[in-house]
Design a protein around this motif. Structure first.
Motif, short mmCIF file in Angstrom:
data_model
loop_
_atom_site.label_atom_id
_atom_site.label_comp_id
_atom_site.label_asym_id
_atom_site.label_seq_id
_atom_site.Cartn_x
_atom_site.Cartn_y
_atom_site.Cartn_z
N GLN A 1 8.33 22.93 -27.65
CA GLN A 1 9.17 21.88 -26.93
C GLN A 1 8.99 20.99 -26.65
OE1 GLN A 1 11.22 22.99 -25.38
NE2 GLN A 1 11.30 25.00 -26.31
N SER A 2 7.34 20.56 -26.67
CA SER A 2 7.09 19.19 -26.21
C SER A 2 6.16 18.43 -28.02
CB SER A 2 5.22 19.75 -25.92
OG SER A 2 4.61 20.32 -26.67
N TYR A 3 5.95 18.94 -29.28
CA TYR A 3 5.87 17.98 -30.26
C TYR A 3 6.47 16.36 -30.38
CZ TYR A 3 9.69 19.06 -32.81
OH TYR A 3 11.09 18.22 -34.18
N ASP B 1 4.87 14.79 -28.08
CA ASP B 1 2.87 14.94 -28.40
C ASP B 1 3.17 13.39 -30.04
OD1 ASP B 1 2.07 16.49 -26.61
OD2 ASP B 1 2.29 18.58 -27.51
N VAL C 1 -4.35 17.40 -27.83
CA VAL C 1 -2.36 17.48 -26.82
C VAL C 1 -2.54 18.26 -26.91
CG1 VAL C 1 -0.87 15.03 -28.34
CG2 VAL C 1 -1.21 17.50 -29.37
N PRO C 2 -2.96 19.11 -25.14
CA PRO C 2 -3.04 20.36 -25.03
C PRO C 2 -1.69 21.02 -24.71
CG PRO C 2 -3.57 18.41 -23.04
CD PRO C 2 -3.32 17.77 -24.48
N ASP C 3 -0.76 20.38 -24.15
CA ASP C 3 0.89 21.45 -24.68
C ASP C 3 1.51 20.89 -25.94
OD1 ASP C 3 0.75 21.53 -21.47
OD2 ASP C 3 0.96 19.15 -21.53
N TRP C 4 0.18 21.26 -27.26
CA TRP C 4 1.16 20.69 -28.27
C TRP C 4 2.35 22.73 -28.56
CZ3 TRP C 4 2.60 18.66 -31.87
CH2 TRP C 4 2.97 18.20 -33.61
N GLY C 5 3.59 22.29 -28.98
CA GLY C 5 3.99 23.28 -29.42
C GLY C 5 5.59 23.22 -29.41
#
Length: 117
Positions: A87-89, A92, A81-85
């Motif tokens: 805003q995106s969890y 993800d 899940v390279p955009d983990w954060g």
């Protein structure tokens, strides 16, 4: 206890740790990135409920069986899940659930609890 404000409805089956297959369960998951810089792993805690009604009424939860063993909690490679954060969890976590339990991504639906109150 998992205290976040979302859960995931599953359109499919999961093998429960008590020897039964459960159809269309609810999964509540909490994913932590503590230590991810050194390990590359997200730490995941989860509970499965037999139905949305069981979840909302506070009924019992259970764990899944994977590879013929009870899956208590698990880790997931953050590279998945390279955009983990922050805003995106939520999105993800859908991928984490699908990958971990062998589901297609479109079979995992995010439900925000505020929408149901």
């Amino acid at each position: 206890m998992i205290k976040n404000k979302e859960y995931y409805k599953i359109d499919g089956e999961i093998s429960a740790d008590f020897g039964q297959t459960v159809t269309n369960p609810i999964i509540k998951i909490s994913t932590s990135s503590a230590g991810v810089e050194s390990s590359g792993l997200l730490n995941c805690e989860y509970n499965i409920y037999i139905s949305a009604e069981a979840y909302t009424s506070g009924k019992y939860f259970f764990k899944a069986e994977k590879d013929e063993k009870r899956l208590i909690n698990f880790t997931y490679e953050v590279a998945g899940v390279p955009d983990w954060g922050i805003q995106s969890y939520k999105e993800d976590q859908k991928k984490i659930i699908a990958d971990t339990f062998g589901l297609e991504l479109d079979k995992v639906t995010l439900v925000n609890e505020e929408e149901n109150e």
